[in-house]
Design a protein around this motif. Structure first.
Motif, PDB file in Angstrom:
ATOM      1  N   GLU A  80       0.829  -1.214   0.000  1.00  0.00           N
ATOM      2  CA  GLU A  80       0.000   0.000   0.000  1.00  0.00           C
ATOM      3  C   GLU A  80       0.861   1.262   0.000  1.00  0.00           C
ATOM      4  OE1 GLU A  80      -2.571  -0.422   3.374  1.00  0.00           O
ATOM      5  OE2 GLU A  80      -3.931  -1.788   2.325  1.00  0.00           O
ATOM      6  N   ALA A  81       1.957   1.250   0.775  1.00  0.00           N
ATOM      7  CA  ALA A  81       2.857   2.413   0.813  1.00  0.00           C
ATOM      8  C   ALA A  81       3.481   2.641  -0.560  1.00  0.00           C
ATOM      9  CB  ALA A  81       3.941   2.209   1.870  1.00  0.00           C
ATOM     10  N   ALA A  82       3.908   1.560  -1.212  1.00  0.00           N
ATOM     11  CA  ALA A  82       4.513   1.681  -2.534  1.00  0.00           C
ATOM     12  C   ALA A  82       3.488   2.216  -3.538  1.00  0.00           C
ATOM     13  CB  ALA A  82       5.039   0.327  -3.002  1.00  0.00           C
ATOM     14  N   GLN A  83       2.243   1.747  -3.438  1.00  0.00           N
ATOM     15  CA  GLN A  83       1.199   2.233  -4.350  1.00  0.00           C
ATOM     16  C   GLN A  83       0.924   3.723  -4.138  1.00  0.00           C
ATOM     17  OE1 GLN A  83      -2.112  -0.397  -3.670  1.00  0.00           O
ATOM     18  NE2 GLN A  83      -1.458  -1.835  -5.262  1.00  0.00           N
ATOM     19  N   ARG A  84       0.892   4.155  -2.857  1.00  0.00           N
ATOM     20  CA  ARG A  84       0.670   5.570  -2.566  1.00  0.00           C
ATOM     21  C   ARG A  84       1.776   6.439  -3.166  1.00  0.00           C
ATOM     22  NH1 ARG A  84       0.887   5.119   2.916  1.00  0.00           N
ATOM     23  NH2 ARG A  84      -0.437   3.324   3.276  1.00  0.00           N
ATOM     24  N   LEU A  85       3.030   6.005  -2.984  1.00  0.00           N
ATOM     25  CA  LEU A  85       4.174   6.746  -3.522  1.00  0.00           C
ATOM     26  C   LEU A  85       4.100   6.818  -5.047  1.00  0.00           C
ATOM     27  CD1 LEU A  85       6.872   8.101  -2.705  1.00  0.00           C
ATOM     28  CD2 LEU A  85       7.963   5.888  -3.099  1.00  0.00           C
ATOM     29  N   TYR A  86       3.770   5.686  -5.682  1.00  0.00           N
ATOM     30  CA  TYR A  86       3.665   5.641  -7.136  1.00  0.00           C
ATOM     31  C   TYR A  86       2.570   6.583  -7.631  1.00  0.00           C
ATOM     32  CZ  TYR A  86       2.600   3.761 -11.760  1.00  0.00           C
ATOM     33  OH  TYR A  86       2.371   3.637 -13.103  1.00  0.00           O
ATOM     34  N   LYS A  87       1.414   6.566  -6.949  1.00  0.00           N
ATOM     35  CA  LYS A  87       0.310   7.441  -7.361  1.00  0.00           C
ATOM     36  C   LYS A  87       0.680   8.915  -7.194  1.00  0.00           C
ATOM     37  CE  LYS A  87      -3.650   4.428  -6.637  1.00  0.00           C
ATOM     38  NZ  LYS A  87      -4.877   4.186  -5.868  1.00  0.00           N
ATOM     39  N   GLN A  88       1.401   9.210  -6.102  1.00  0.00           N
ATOM     40  CA  GLN A  88       1.825  10.596  -5.852  1.00  0.00           C
ATOM     41  C   GLN A  88       2.746  11.073  -6.978  1.00  0.00           C
ATOM     42  OE1 GLN A  88       3.778  11.087  -2.107  1.00  0.00           O
ATOM     43  NE2 GLN A  88       3.917  13.308  -2.282  1.00  0.00           N
ATOM     44  N   LYS A  89       3.721  10.243  -7.355  1.00  0.00           N
ATOM     45  CA  LYS A  89       4.642  10.620  -8.434  1.00  0.00           C
ATOM     46  C   LYS A  89       3.891  10.788  -9.752  1.00  0.00           C
ATOM     47  CE  LYS A  89       8.908   8.613  -6.683  1.00  0.00           C
ATOM     48  NZ  LYS A  89       9.945   7.593  -6.908  1.00  0.00           N
ATOM     49  N   ARG A  90       2.962   9.896 -10.015  1.00  0.00           N
ATOM     50  CA  ARG A  90       2.179   9.979 -11.250  1.00  0.00           C
ATOM     51  C   ARG A  90       1.363  11.275 -11.288  1.00  0.00           C
ATOM     52  NH1 ARG A  90       0.453   5.451 -14.394  1.00  0.00           N
ATOM     53  NH2 ARG A  90      -0.740   7.105 -15.421  1.00  0.00           N
ATOM     54  N   MET A  91       0.791  11.628 -10.119  1.00  0.00           N
ATOM     55  CA  MET A  91      -0.025  12.835 -10.043  1.00  0.00           C
ATOM     56  C   MET A  91       0.832  14.079 -10.312  1.00  0.00           C
ATOM     57  SD  MET A  91      -3.041  13.467  -9.772  1.00  0.00           S
ATOM     58  CE  MET A  91      -4.469  13.975  -8.921  1.00  0.00           C
ATOM     59  N   GLU A  92       2.021  14.124  -9.731  1.00  0.00           N
ATOM     60  CA  GLU A  92       2.929  15.257  -9.960  1.00  0.00           C
ATOM     61  C   GLU A  92       3.288  15.359 -11.441  1.00  0.00           C
ATOM     62  OE1 GLU A  92       6.257  14.704  -7.367  1.00  0.00           O
ATOM     63  OE2 GLU A  92       5.077  15.081  -5.559  1.00  0.00           O
ATOM     64  N   ALA A  93       3.617  14.223 -12.038  1.00  0.00           N
ATOM     65  CA  ALA A  93       3.974  14.208 -13.457  1.00  0.00           C
ATOM     66  C   ALA A  93       2.790  14.671 -14.298  1.00  0.00           C
ATOM     67  CB  ALA A  93       4.402  12.818 -13.881  1.00  0.00           C
ATOM     68  N   TYR A  94       1.610  14.224 -13.956  1.00  0.00           N
ATOM     69  CA  TYR A  94       0.416  14.625 -14.707  1.00  0.00           C
ATOM     70  C   TYR A  94       0.181  16.131 -14.610  1.00  0.00           C
ATOM     71  CZ  TYR A  94      -4.474  15.113 -15.986  1.00  0.00           C
ATOM     72  OH  TYR A  94      -5.635  15.525 -16.578  1.00  0.00           O
ATOM     73  N   LYS A  95       0.361  16.680 -13.396  1.00  0.00           N
ATOM     74  CA  LYS A  95       0.164  18.122 -13.202  1.00  0.00           C
ATOM     75  C   LYS A  95       1.147  18.922 -14.061  1.00  0.00           C
ATOM     76  CE  LYS A  95      -1.811  18.269  -8.570  1.00  0.00           C
ATOM     77  NZ  LYS A  95      -1.597  18.632  -7.168  1.00  0.00           N
ATOM     78  N   ILE A  96       2.401  18.481 -14.068  1.00  0.00           N
ATOM     79  CA  ILE A  96       3.426  19.198 -14.848  1.00  0.00           C
ATOM     80  C   ILE A  96       3.129  19.094 -16.339  1.00  0.00           C
ATOM     81  CG2 ILE A  96       5.862  19.199 -15.520  1.00  0.00           C
ATOM     82  CD1 ILE A  96       6.500  18.377 -12.622  1.00  0.00           C
ATOM     83  N   LEU A  97       2.826  17.889 -16.812  1.00  0.00           N
ATOM     84  CA  LEU A  97       2.652  17.669 -18.248  1.00  0.00           C
ATOM     85  C   LEU A  97       1.328  18.229 -18.775  1.00  0.00           C
ATOM     86  CD1 LEU A  97       4.066  14.061 -18.547  1.00  0.00           C
ATOM     87  CD2 LEU A  97       5.192  16.195 -19.179  1.00  0.00           C
ATOM     88  N   SER A  98       0.367  18.407 -17.918  1.00  0.00           N
ATOM     89  CA  SER A  98      -0.931  18.893 -18.396  1.00  0.00           C
ATOM     90  C   SER A  98      -1.107  20.406 -18.255  1.00  0.00           C
ATOM     91  CB  SER A  98      -2.058  18.182 -17.657  1.00  0.00           C
ATOM     92  OG  SER A  98      -2.038  18.544 -16.291  1.00  0.00           O
ATOM     93  N   LYS A  99      -0.076  21.104 -17.814  1.00  0.00           N
ATOM     94  CA  LYS A  99      -0.164  22.566 -17.680  1.00  0.00           C
ATOM     95  C   LYS A  99      -0.326  23.185 -19.068  1.00  0.00           C
ATOM     96  CE  LYS A  99       0.944  23.708 -13.304  1.00  0.00           C
ATOM     97  NZ  LYS A  99       0.925  24.880 -12.509  1.00  0.00           N
ATOM     98  N   LYS A 100      -1.135  24.232 -19.102  1.00  0.00           N
ATOM     99  CA  LYS A 100      -1.394  24.920 -20.369  1.00  0.00           C
ATOM    100  C   LYS A 100      -1.026  26.409 -20.231  1.00  0.00           C
ATOM    101  CE  LYS A 100      -3.855  21.367 -21.921  1.00  0.00           C
ATOM    102  NZ  LYS A 100      -3.303  20.397 -22.794  1.00  0.00           N
ATOM    103  N   THR A 101      -0.776  27.013 -21.351  1.00  0.00           N
ATOM    104  CA  THR A 101      -0.535  28.465 -21.367  1.00  0.00           C
ATOM    105  C   THR A 101      -1.883  29.176 -21.290  1.00  0.00           C
ATOM    106  OG1 THR A 101      -0.631  28.555 -23.770  1.00  0.00           O
ATOM    107  CG2 THR A 101       1.546  28.226 -22.764  1.00  0.00           C
ATOM    108  N   LYS A 102      -1.827  30.530 -21.269  1.00  0.00           N
ATOM    109  CA  LYS A 102      -3.063  31.303 -21.193  1.00  0.00           C
ATOM    110  C   LYS A 102      -3.963  31.040 -22.386  1.00  0.00           C
ATOM    111  CE  LYS A 102      -1.133  35.091 -18.554  1.00  0.00           C
ATOM    112  NZ  LYS A 102      -0.770  36.524 -18.582  1.00  0.00           N
ATOM    113  N   ARG A 103      -3.360  30.720 -23.505  1.00  0.00           N
ATOM    114  CA  ARG A 103      -4.138  30.515 -24.726  1.00  0.00           C
ATOM    115  C   ARG A 103      -4.563  29.054 -24.899  1.00  0.00           C
ATOM    116  NH1 ARG A 103      -2.411  34.755 -29.075  1.00  0.00           N
ATOM    117  NH2 ARG A 103      -1.824  36.420 -27.671  1.00  0.00           N
ATOM    118  N   GLY A 104      -4.229  28.175 -23.910  1.00  0.00           N
ATOM    119  CA  GLY A 104      -4.659  26.776 -23.981  1.00  0.00           C
ATOM    120  C   GLY A 104      -3.688  25.843 -24.660  1.00  0.00           C
ATOM    121  N   GLN A 105      -2.484  26.356 -24.971  1.00  0.00           N
ATOM    122  CA  GLN A 105      -1.478  25.504 -25.609  1.00  0.00           C
ATOM    123  C   GLN A 105      -0.677  24.766 -24.521  1.00  0.00           C
ATOM    124  OE1 GLN A 105      -1.133  25.244 -28.983  1.00  0.00           O
ATOM    125  NE2 GLN A 105      -2.984  26.494 -28.989  1.00  0.00           N
ATOM    126  N   PRO A 106      -0.153  23.568 -24.799  1.00  0.00           N
ATOM    127  CA  PRO A 106       0.674  22.864 -23.809  1.00  0.00           C
ATOM    128  C   PRO A 106       1.953  23.646 -23.527  1.00  0.00           C
ATOM    129  CG  PRO A 106       0.498  21.577 -25.840  1.00  0.00           C
ATOM    130  CD  PRO A 106      -0.343  22.793 -26.011  1.00  0.00           C
TER     131      PRO A 106
END
Length: 168
Positions: free
Chosen positions: A125-151
């Motif tokens: 369970e601890a390993a799964q939590r850590l993995y999900k946390q890292k995935r969430m951080e990566a998703y937040k970084i990669l899904s950021k958009k500019t003001k005009r909606g571009q990646p």
């Protein structure tokens, strides 16, 4: 449903139980009924044995006196021939005691296995939590958009650079 054969079976069972009940009502026969059938020339021997058996049945009530007699006999022996009492050394385990010990051992093994399984579950369970946390951080970084909606390519390149630096 319950067919003909089933009802017939139940009827036979009821009759059998009634017969058993009637058989129980007969008073138990006494042992004295056989005294008349002894051969005449051996009758005195059978009667003597019967009396001996009756005395033995009464003997357990006076068991303390028999133990006292044994103790007195042991005291009268000379010291060199006195029986040696070895109590705790050579006592064998009873079947019940063995069963209890086996049960305790099995119980301890089960508890140990359960504890290990619980630890493994917590680690997973601890390993799964850590993995999900890292995935969430990566998703937040990669899904950021500019003001005009571009990646936001700057953040994506930064993320890839960090990844390369962590795994040389």
């Amino acid at each position: 449903g319950q067919g003909f054969a089933f009802r017939r079976k139940q009827k036979i069972e009821r009759q059998y139980r009634r017969m058993l009940k009637k058989g129980r009502k007969v008073p138990p026969q006494r042992d004295d009924q056989f005294t008349d059938t002894y051969p005449e020339h051996l009758k005195h021997l059978y009667l003597a044995e019967e009396e001996l058996l009756k005395k033995r049945r009464r003997a357990p009530e006076n068991s303390a006196t028999s133990e006292e007699k044994i103790n007195k006999a042991a005291d009268t022996c000379t010291p060199s021939y006195r029986p040696v009492a070895t109590e705790g050394k050579f006592k064998r385990k009873t079947a019940n005691r063995k069963a209890v010990e086996d049960y305790e051992k099995i119980k301890a093994e089960r508890a140990k296995k359960k504890e290990e399984a619980e630890k493994m579950k917590q680690q997973r369970e601890a390993a799964q939590r850590l993995y999900k946390q890292k995935r969430m951080e990566a998703y937040k970084i990669l899904s950021k958009k500019t003001k005009r909606g571009q990646p936001n390519l700057n953040l994506q390149v930064e993320y890839l650079l960090q990844k390369i630096q962590q795994n040389p």
